[in-house]
Scaffold this motif. Sequence first.
Motif, short mmCIF file in Angstrom:
data_model
loop_
_atom_site.label_atom_id
_atom_site.label_comp_id
_atom_site.label_asym_id
_atom_site.label_seq_id
_atom_site.Cartn_x
_atom_site.Cartn_y
_atom_site.Cartn_z
N THR A 203 0.83 -1.21 0.00
CA THR A 203 0.00 0.00 0.00
C THR A 203 0.86 1.26 0.00
O THR A 203 0.55 2.23 -0.70
N ILE A 206 2.27 1.93 -3.45
CA ILE A 206 1.21 2.44 -4.33
C ILE A 206 0.96 3.91 -4.05
O ILE A 206 0.87 4.74 -4.97
N SER A 210 1.97 6.90 -6.66
CA SER A 210 0.84 7.72 -7.12
C SER A 210 1.07 9.19 -6.82
O SER A 210 0.84 10.06 -7.68
N ALA A 265 -4.49 3.92 -0.42
CA ALA A 265 -3.78 3.44 -1.61
C ALA A 265 -4.69 3.46 -2.84
O ALA A 265 -4.28 3.87 -3.93
N THR A 268 -5.46 7.34 -3.79
CA THR A 268 -4.31 8.03 -4.38
C THR A 268 -3.94 7.44 -5.73
O THR A 268 -3.50 8.16 -6.63
N CYS A 269 -4.15 6.14 -5.91
CA CYS A 269 -3.88 5.49 -7.20
C CYS A 269 -4.78 6.08 -8.29
O CYS A 269 -4.32 6.37 -9.41
N GLY A 272 -3.45 9.43 -9.05
CA GLY A 272 -2.20 9.31 -9.79
C GLY A 272 -2.43 8.99 -11.25
O GLY A 272 -1.77 9.57 -12.14
#
Length: 284
Positions: A203, A206, A210, A265, A268-269, A272
């Motif tokens: 996590t 990631i 990101s 995670a 934010t992914c 990103g």
Amino acid sequence: MLKNPSERKEAWKTIFLFLALVVALTSPFHYAIVNLFPSRIYVGAIMWCPAIAAFFTLKIKGRKISSLNWNWGNWKYIRLSYFVPALYAIITYLLIWILGFGNLANKASITEWGKELGLFGIGTLSPTSITIIAIILLGTVEVIRASATTLGEEIGWRGFFIYELRKVLSFTGVSVVSGVIWAAWHWPLLVYYSNNVLLEFITFFIVIISMSFIMAYYTFKSKSLWPAVLFHAVSNVYIQKILPPLTIKTQGAEHWHGENGIMFAIVTCVFGIYFWRKAIKEKL
């Protein structure tokens, strides 16, 4: 991106010199955090190691510290660098509350939070007043304080490192490589403080990769290191100090919470990927 082979080779030498200095400077403090107490006093020192490594690298290469992007840049990117990390942190905890992985703090929890922050003195504050005052103080004064340490990291990572990487890699390559290295730089702390090392490694990587896409985007767009400094500070404050105290964890769902949590995670992914696609579209 440089095309001349000799210039690319020189850029890679500069990159590896910087990373070697980061490791050499950071290692004693990583050891201190893991083995000496109180460990928190060494965190600030660690966060300034990338800046010192960048200064040494510039000195060795005969370049001036003033060559870094110290200019403030467009206020638009400063504002967005506050808004975006605050937004993704709030979305993270809204999803946690909605999906039942945690609940909004009750009156007793908020009152205790107010005591910890020293918000009791003259008179008695209501939980609503405590919450509002705490968010305002943490979202301003604490962000300014946090910027003093994130400045050290960002002079190194975004002020220097990603510009060197940009000489030899695409935007995607810069974001991924800088993200992986930035995340790996934290590994002793992850191993020492994690409850579930494998899950939190996944996590955390990631999250950091990101964030690297977003921060590289704002750094290159603004041609300034200050948006990254503010972005980093706001992200830390909201995900560590504002939203967790407002949440009561549901038993068995602890791994969804915090900066190493699954929900952060995921959120934010998504952010990103959005900024990665935006950067590609804008040919950044």
